[in-house]
Scaffold this active site. Structure first.
Site, short mmCIF file in Angstrom:
data_model
loop_
_atom_site.label_atom_id
_atom_site.label_comp_id
_atom_site.label_asym_id
_atom_site.label_seq_id
_atom_site.Cartn_x
_atom_site.Cartn_y
_atom_site.Cartn_z
CG MET A 1 4.10 1.30 -1.63
SD MET A 1 2.93 2.60 -1.15
CE MET A 1 1.98 2.73 -2.68
CB CYS A 2 7.75 4.00 3.40
SG CYS A 2 8.35 5.02 2.03
NE ARG A 3 4.81 -0.99 5.03
CZ ARG A 3 3.52 -1.27 4.81
NH1 ARG A 3 2.91 -2.26 5.48
NH2 ARG A 3 2.82 -0.58 3.96
CG ASN A 112 3.34 3.59 3.05
OD1 ASN A 112 3.91 3.47 1.98
ND2 ASN A 112 2.53 2.66 3.55
#
Lengths: 257, 257, 257, 257
Positions: A1-3, A112
């Protein structure tokens, strides 16, 4: 996951969002609060529009909190439409080619989420990419693959249709090949004039997505940049958010069908 | 184009070949003499066998002449069978995933050359890779693709046949798709017990390849490591060189047919 | 603040401590539990002894959790005495020269902590380094400076005295120049035969330090590698721990005087 | 030795000089013609002035020819006064802190050359740096040291005097400590309004330096960017070249005294 975050409006220095807020994107690279993992240290990237026909791109494999170049660039680069992304790998290597945003012609894309059981479907999905974008693929991520699919499926002509078709095809292929992990897809696209953000999942857990309109700009973010919680609106699951060049915001449910 | 070397024989520290000779591989990264370009500064890699079932791997995007880690590792790692490679990109990005050697299970592979007009044939060649190796592909180079094809075509069961078949398929596909640039393929393979080197081109200009046997070891190189020119034998064009664990060297012309 | 471990005993593959334990050093790079910050992502390093007269060194600016080279090296390198360190910068840049361990001749040194108000005392402390080690200084950290001071003050002849003198000098200089932040110094030294660990602070908050002796080895760590909490002993504040080549462990209070 | 260029005049995109000319600075990173070594692959940097009070800075340890970020930044960043530098290390490590240009407040500095027998004089010269700049020193190069000395010796108040004094002090110290290698100093300074370039050596071999004035700009370069050789004027040995904001160029011999 990312932002990630995207901005459209009066030109500002990128640091205004990337570094300055209490819970800036760089702060989220160390301490994300609404993500599965707090650390997003597997590279980062910024993409921005200016007077040039194609966007600028700076991607690096270091953590965002740790890059003096990013600090200087964000202090010096102004833009009225930009993307920024901090990455937490879901399996693929950390290389610049795997960092977001991805750029093609005048388009930027960042993401994301993940294609669940990606190895099961990677081959058949890559086979659907048209020749031009197949040849241009440089990394190995599911995110870049999704971008290539959208370009193949008519992003230039009809972006909303291309997004819907891409989601259908990915989920279809996942089902056919027996993927059991979900498709999570909270993403952002731009052609340099407007922004389209998508909050989607094949299950009921799409990654978080918020937006806020204030005088002269709209910001879209994975999680709020400050503690003024009431000022941020959540995008509804399986909705898209469209912000045009006049900052008119439209949220619609076409993906929820 | 790139430069590489491989070694089989009594265990030595890697620096013995990578750093110490007058025209060591690191010297060749700055001053190659028999390559199209003198500079091979787009990353490098070493792969070595020891008591572990799979080889060790160290690949980096910096130039080889400029990496203190390589200097220390080459001073401390001993091996009786190792590969080293300095890269000059022919178009793809500089990332660790694109650096040689490539490893799979107990196999190492490295390459100097290129598939001419690679974008024309990349898609159809990648489609021939079997599922296991397709899923494991991390970079975007033609070299890694060739390794995946050899694995798909039975490298484990019959390496010489797999190499021949891969060359046939690549050249066939290049012809079908109208590639006009040549296929250049000077490469090296190992299973940890023996080494197979290949000097091949679809035209009459295969990249240079030399070898030398001395007491207790055989070295195979893109270009000689020292000025003792007579001590190095050139591998004939479209020949393979096979060195077994007893240092018996066989050169044959199976590729020339 | 940082996290580190050292090992002395029967040769093992480095991965045994760096990757395999539930709360391995690489896990601590993401989720340290007894440090001021959970993330130690500003570079890392390993140093190990083998048959060579000086130790091997691999230091990198990427986070430790994110480096395939580290994974391969830790799988292939065996040692009976090694150091590993994950870094959280206290202000200086992320460069390999600023990563631990530091090496000089046969010595390795690594550190968790800081000289409080370092800019106040950096100049006068650097002026005390002797010519040889002054010329060899490559980075800008307080940690490397401390190592240079210990070398200057007779580390080779009388390590315990050199450590005590260095601490005295640092604290004296801090007091003279009006530093108000504390000196925190939890560090580890080796000459290749034995290990000396130090847990010291000028206030009452020295960084955590633990050790465990089991059959054939002693491990010293910033925080326990597993949940078998009872098996780890805390080193007392302002004590040193000495482990010799026969694994005889001596804890003494010379620093507490 | 290194290669560099500086530009003052009508704002242009940096790529106009860094990438586009036949013998652009990036071309010089691979194929310098008037330098001791053809390859300048040990990092690079750009510094540029815009509406912000301090200059922007992007420095990287990869070779300049090999960095997609540099390509994008040079395509998107416009400036009316900028520096660009490709580095060939003369001994110190490749880290961003050792890459040029160096920035302090509104000043930029870059350098081609070296202090001969640097280790002999490093300590005594560093001791002359005033507290502010001593604390700010991040790398270990002689170039950054020279910049710190100039700042200490009144660069802000009287740049020409500070340059002269710095050269005197460096050469004096070299003589005192018995340095036998020469001081080579071809450097460039700016405060954001004007540029001062220096071509100096303690022997008769100062590194090459050229300049050209055309409509709306002046370019100063280590070696000509194109084959129009007559259009470039060489700066005389031990001369300085000053270009003010109106593009008035003054060459003088104050250093030759």
């Amino acid at each position: 996951m990312c932002r990630w975050l995207s901005y459209i409006g009066d030109p500002v220095y990128l640091e205004k969002l990337v570094f300055e807020p209490r819970h800036s994107l760089v702060d989220q690279s160390l301490h994300a609060e609404q993500a599965k993992t707090p650390t997003n240290g597997d590279g980062f990237g910024i993409g921005w529009y200016d007077d040039r026909p194609t966007p600028g791109l700076y991607r690096e494999i270091l953590p965002a909190w740790n890059d003096p170049n990013l600090r200087s660039l964000a202090h010096h680069i102004q833009s009225g439409l930009f993307f920024a992304h901090v990455r937490a790998s879901t399996g693929t290597h950390t290389s610049r080619s795997n960092c977001h945003p991805f750029a093609h012609d005048k388009y930027l894309f960042m993401h994301n989420g993940q294609i669940g059981d990606y190895p099961l479907v990677r081959r058949s999905l890559e086979a659907m990419i048209d020749d031009e974008h197949y040849a241009a693929r440089q990394g190995s991520t599911d995110s870049e693959l999704i971008f290539c699919l959208m370009l193949t499926l008519g992003l230039v002509e009809d972006p909303h249709r291309a997004i819907r078709r891409t989601i259908e095809i990915v989920e279809n292929e996942m089902q056919t090949r027996g993927a059991t992990a979900p498709f999570r897809f909270t993403a952002c696209l731009s052609n340099g004039n407007s922004i389209c953000a998508i909050r989607h999942a094949s299950d009921d857990k799409p990654p978080s997505l918020y937006w806020r309109k204030r005088n002269g700009h709209v910001i879209i973010v994975s999680e709020p940049l400050d503690t003024d919680a009431d000022s941020w609106a959540a995008v509804a699951p399986n909705h898209t958010l469209h912000v045009d060049g006049n900052l008119v915001v439209t949220e619609d449910a076409t993906l929820a069908a």
